[in-house]
Write an enzyme that holds these catalytic residues in place. Structure first.
Site, PDB file in Angstrom:
ATOM      1  N   ILE A 622       0.820  -1.220   0.000  1.00  0.00           N
ATOM      2  CA  ILE A 622       0.000   0.000   0.000  1.00  0.00           C
ATOM      3  C   ILE A 622       0.849   1.262   0.000  1.00  0.00           C
ATOM      4  CG2 ILE A 622      -1.952  -1.102   1.129  1.00  0.00           C
ATOM      5  CD1 ILE A 622      -1.007   0.040   3.770  1.00  0.00           C
ATOM      6  N   ASP A 741       7.934  15.867  15.189  1.00  0.00           N
ATOM      7  CA  ASP A 741       7.491  15.887  13.783  1.00  0.00           C
ATOM      8  C   ASP A 741       5.980  15.739  13.709  1.00  0.00           C
ATOM      9  OD1 ASP A 741       7.807  16.093  11.060  1.00  0.00           O
ATOM     10  OD2 ASP A 741       8.203  13.971  10.757  1.00  0.00           O
TER      11      ASP A 741
END
Length: 982
Positions: A622, A741
């Protein structure tokens, strides 16, 4: 010189292949220039003149068969039809016409119906059934190609010039077709007709071969195959593909995964796979070149995938074929024994030759001998070793459980990964040891305060007794530390003085030699003599009373200490550190950085559960991550329900550092247990590839999910998503973990719209992909500028407060449905704008309270920003009071600062086409729908309605609103047909 010649040849081949690719091939279906006899085409006209076939001269003065006609009146049509032309599988063909045309003003019979053009038609048929009357001489059933006009006209006394026109026919579907020419008042000569189609030539590129291809449409897909000695990896490889344009040109680069087989390398600009020369090898399929054989290995043939070890050298089963061959180590050196009792400590020096390997271990072999030089047999099971008997990493081993006065032979052997492969066996160094005989006391002379002890001298003759050690303890006091005493003696007799009267003593003796102490002998009990009035001493009662008082005092002190500790247990568990951050007290789990472990693999074993590879089934790829592919699969653990998982794999050829960095994310995730933190299912490290398994989030990353569903969620739903993210970050901050992040791309969404914080692999090593530029700070490392707090950019000061700044950017992303923060500004412009106190404006329809919370998160002073616990509370209040979400900011999302005013407003003239306009408002996905519905110009959009958008397949309410608002902002007015600009 040979290498230079090979490189020059390769460059010529690449250049020749490029030139061949640049020239489209043509296959001629008909060319009247090559005909040597009459053409005998069919003509038709209701009046004279008719098309006449004669011999003429072409532009090179070659004799050709031509047709000419010169009409005086243009009121009638004069037809000329070719014979049936086979199309040979082409769907598009080209007709090249060479003709001359006389200028009307130069004709003697000039008439107002004179024309300087003619028409070209074609008619398709599966059989050659055309006759003088069939098909009918009219535009239908013929298909008109074009009205051909002359570029150069012949006039009296003028230069003779020829006209060349190339026209395209198609699409063709039947076996063949006829060409038909219609003249209506023209005076012309048709000198030649050439019919051809274009095809892409055979091509070899990127280790893939594509055959000659005839384009069937605008772009024709061609399927190729790998060149010799090349193949595609994977169980279900897709064949190479490339596109052939209708102009006969190959379009772009091929889509292929062809790679050279093991033992072959790409050469001549990836046109072929060449066998590795002698002395070289290539281990696996892939683009890499052949390599020289590793040390101590060789190959005697071309095209080898591995190199064999030379005699005496080996590879361990765990060694890859590209590692050097090695050999077993030499013997350990200088073993030094130290005997103590019936135990032994052996130390030795490392071998002079390690065999070229770093996996050196040692093992000890024990044999028990009947005499110092007698026969030996393996030691009995009672002998124990520390740390172990085999697989010893250091150069020291302790051995105990030996028998006293017994000779042992110990062999220390050095081994490495290839020792089991050697026929000679491991090399070792042997040493003989004799344990010391035990000594027992045999005679005693007792008084009230002393004992005189005597024992026999050991009979062993190979060691000289240096000293004796005697251990004596009061028997009634057991093994209490202060009840035992030691005494040394150089002879086999000793006097123990200052002893207690009428007291039993337990006595043991052992001898010391050059080999160390022997074992203590059997314990013997002796008793001192009693005095005359032992039972009536008043000191006994006094001693008992003193002991009871001491015991009572100890109980009082212990109770006081218990009360003090119990009161302190209920104090506030939160304590502030020197930076103002709060740490939880006892009972709250704190994050442990896996890189603080001396061995990072130990952190993986502690925080991540190992899963057997048989429990995992990979279903599809994916995506791709930093270290390898990301897949969707199923996890079926015995006794548990099968569920979907996301699987991150570590691609082959990794280094030890890459493996540690890859598994560090599992060491981090494994410490977190929260409904808004991505859950780690486990890891697979016992087989290849190495995998990390997490729960599967059906809707993927939050930013792309919001862009896909623009306008589909209400403010209360968006606030619910933000509340989940804030709850997860509150949990992380309480564990003293800084994410570093935090961005919408690193938030995953499941089928129930639950948002979970993820991507902990970048929290320590800050990196970004090439599609999102980063600003490299002066302190090194890459930082996601648009999401990072100013102090983190300038000084790399990452704290929970810098995560709060990033969370404010995530709020803006969510409320703008995935809009890029700061739009198309450069990273340096973003830094400059923030330094000048610019902050992002509220997105469209953003509740005022939410934008104010964003501004609070973007306070320049990090101590002024809210904590995540405050953010969760603020969002809970908004959820409990939905009416507050109806108060929206008036300012729309977009630049509102001088540094940002770089984009010109949208106008009908700035958006030249409907496609330009849709791309400007980021709705380009609907361009084809608009064009197919006939909206080909901006003016046609003036009266478009919601119902029209539904018919176009635009069902998302947010997208409908954005399109209608943009049309209204453009101010398009419907023009009458006479005013439309073409």
């Amino acid at each position: 010189m040979e290498l230079f010649s090979r490189n020059v040849a390769a460059l010529w081949i690449i250049l020749l292949e490029f030139l061949l690719r640049s020239v489209a091939e043509e296959e001629v279906l008909m060319n009247t220039k090559t005909e040597t006899s009459d053409l005998k085409w069919t003509t038709y006209s209701r009046s004279k003149p008719e098309w006449e076939e004669i011999s003429g001269l072409d532009e090179e003065n070659n004799s050709v068969r031509t047709y000419q006609i010169c009409q005086a009146d243009g009121s009638s049509s004069h037809w000329l039809r070719s014979k049936l032309i086979e199309r040979r599988g082409a769907s598009q063909v080209y007709v090249e016409l060479l003709f001359t045309m006389i200028e009307c003003s130069s004709r003697s019979t000039h008439h107002r119906s004179c024309k300087e053009t003619f028409n070209l038609y074609y008619y398709q048929s599966d059989t050659d059934d055309a006759t003088a009357t069939h098909p009918a001489w009219m535009e239908n059933p013929y298909t008109k190609v074009d009205t051909v006009a002359a570029d150069f006209l012949l006039r009296k006394g003028g230069e003779k010039k020829f006209n060349v026109k190339t026209l395209r026919l198609g699409p063709l579907t039947k076996r063949g077709f006829y060409l038909a020419f219609q003249a209506q008042g023209a005076c012309m000569a048709l000198l030649s007709v050439r019919v051809f189609f274009k095809k892409c030539p055979a091509l070899t590129r990127s280790l893939s071969v594509f055959l000659e291809t005839v384009p069937r449409s605008l772009v024709q897909e061609a399927v190729g195959q790998c060149v010799a000695n090349a193949a595609q990896p994977g169980p279900n490889p897709r064949p190479p593909k490339m596109f052939c344009g209708e102009d006969g040109q190959w379009v772009d680069q091929p889509t292929t995964t062809c790679t050279c087989l093991p033992g072959f390398e790409a050469s001549h600009g990836e046109l072929e796979c060449r066998a590795c020369p002698v002395g070289h090898f290539k281990m696996g399929s892939g683009p890499g070149p052949c390599s020289l054989c590793p040390d101590s290995s060789h190959t005697g043939e071309m095209g080898s995938a591995s190199c064999a070890c030379r005699p005496g050298f080996y590879r361990a089963p765990t060694d890859s074929p590209d590692t050097p061959c090695t050999r077993p180590p030499s013997s350990p050196r200088s073993p030094v024994p130290q005997v103590n009792d019936t135990s032994l400590t052996l130390e030795w020096s490392e071998p002079l030759d390690s065999g070229g390997r770093s996996d050196l271990t040692y093992s000890v072999e024990c044999r028990m001998c009947s005499a110092p030089r007698g026969p030996c047999m393996p030691c009995v099971d009672g002998v124990n070793y520390r740390p172990s008997q085999t697989g010893i990493q250091g150069r020291r081993v302790s051995i105990w459980g030996l028998r006293p006065h017994t000779t042992y032979s110990f062999t220390v052997m050095a081994l490495n990964g290839v020792s089991p492969l050697s026929l000679q066996g491991p090399a070792g160094e042997t040493i003989n040891i004799t344990t010391i005989e035990s000594v027992n006391c045999s005679k005693v002379t007792a008084t009230e305060s002393s004992l005189t002890l005597h024992w026999n001298t050991p009979t062993q003759s190979h060691y000289r007794i240096l000293q004796y050690q005697l251990r004596y303890c009061e028997k009634e006091r057991g093994s209490e530390e202060n009840s035992c005493h030691f005494m040394e003696s150089n002879i086999n007799e000793v006097v123990l003085s200052d002893l207690r009267r009428a007291t039993q003593y337990e006595v043991q003796v052992r001898a010391r030699t050059l080999g160390g102490y022997g074992s203590f002998g059997q314990a013997v009990v002796f008793r001192t003599l009693p005095d005359e009035d032992d039972s009536s001493s008043p000191l006994l009662v006094t001693g008992i009373l003193i002991a009871m008082g001491m015991l009572l005092l100890i109980i009082v002190i212990a109770a006081a200490i218990y009360c003090i500790r119990k009161q302190s247990h209920f104090k506030d568990p939160e304590m502030s550190d020197k930076n103002g951050q709060y740490l939880m007290g006892q009972g709250v789990k704190v994050y442990i950085d896996p890189f603080t472990y001396e061995d990072p693999n130990e952190a993986v074993r502690e925080f991540a559960k190992e899963i057997d590879v048989s429990c995992v089934k990979i279903e599809e790829v994916i995506g791709a991550g930093e270290f390898g592919e990301v897949c969707r699969g199923r996890l079926r653990i015995p006794g548990k329900k099968e569920n979907y998982v996301a699987i991150k794999t570590l691609k082959g050829g990794y280094t030890d550092k890459q493996r540690r960095d890859f598994l560090s994310e599992a060491s981090i995730m494994g410490q977190f247990q929260h409904p808004n933190i991505i859950h780690l299912e486990g890891i697979i490290t016992a087989s290849c590839p190495v995998m990390i398994l997490t729960e599967f989030m059906e809707n993927g990353a939050l930013d792309s999910f919001l862009r896909l569903n623009d306008g589909q969620f209400t403010p209360i739903q968006l606030v619910g998503m933000l509340r989940g993210i804030a709850s997860g970050m509150k949990y992380l901050s309480e564990m003293s973990y800084v994410h570093r992040d935090l961005a919408a791309r690193n938030i995953l969404v499941n089928s129930n719209l639950v948002c979970k914080v993820s991507d902990f692999g970048l929290s320590r090593f800050l990196q970004e992909n090439s599609s999102d530029p980063t600003y490299t700070s002066s302190l090194g490392g890459k930082i996601p500028i648009r999401w990072t707090a100013p102090e983190a950019i300038a000084f790399r000061k990452f704290t929970s407060a810098s995560d709060v700044w990033s969370y404010g950017i995530v709020m803006w992303e969510v409320m703008s449905f995935g809009e890029r923060p700061y739009w198309d500004m450069s990273n340096q412009d973003v830094i400059n704008a923030i330094e000048q106190d610019y902050r992002l404006p509220p997105p469209p329809d953003c509740p005022t309270h939410l934008h104010q919370l964003m501004l609070d998160c973007w306070q320049k002073e990090r101590t002024a920003r809210p904590r995540f616990s405050n953010i969760v509370s603020a969002l809970d209040k908004l959820i409990r009071n939905p009416a507050s979400l109806k108060i929206t900011a008036q300012e729309g999302a977009g630049p509102s600062h001088p540094l940002l005013d770089q984009r010109s407003p949208l106008t009908p003239t700035s958006c030249g086409t409907v496609g330009d306009w849709l791309r400007a408002i980021k709705m380009e996905r609907y361009e084809e729908s608009f064009l197919q519905a006939g909206y080909t110009s901006m003016q046609l959009l003036a009266h478009i309605t919601t119902e029209d958008l539904l018919r176009l397949g635009i069902t998302l309410a947010g997208h409908q609103k954005k399109i209608l608002s943009s049309i209204e902002a453009l101010g398009i007015q419907n023009k009458t047909p006479g005013n439309v600009l073409y």
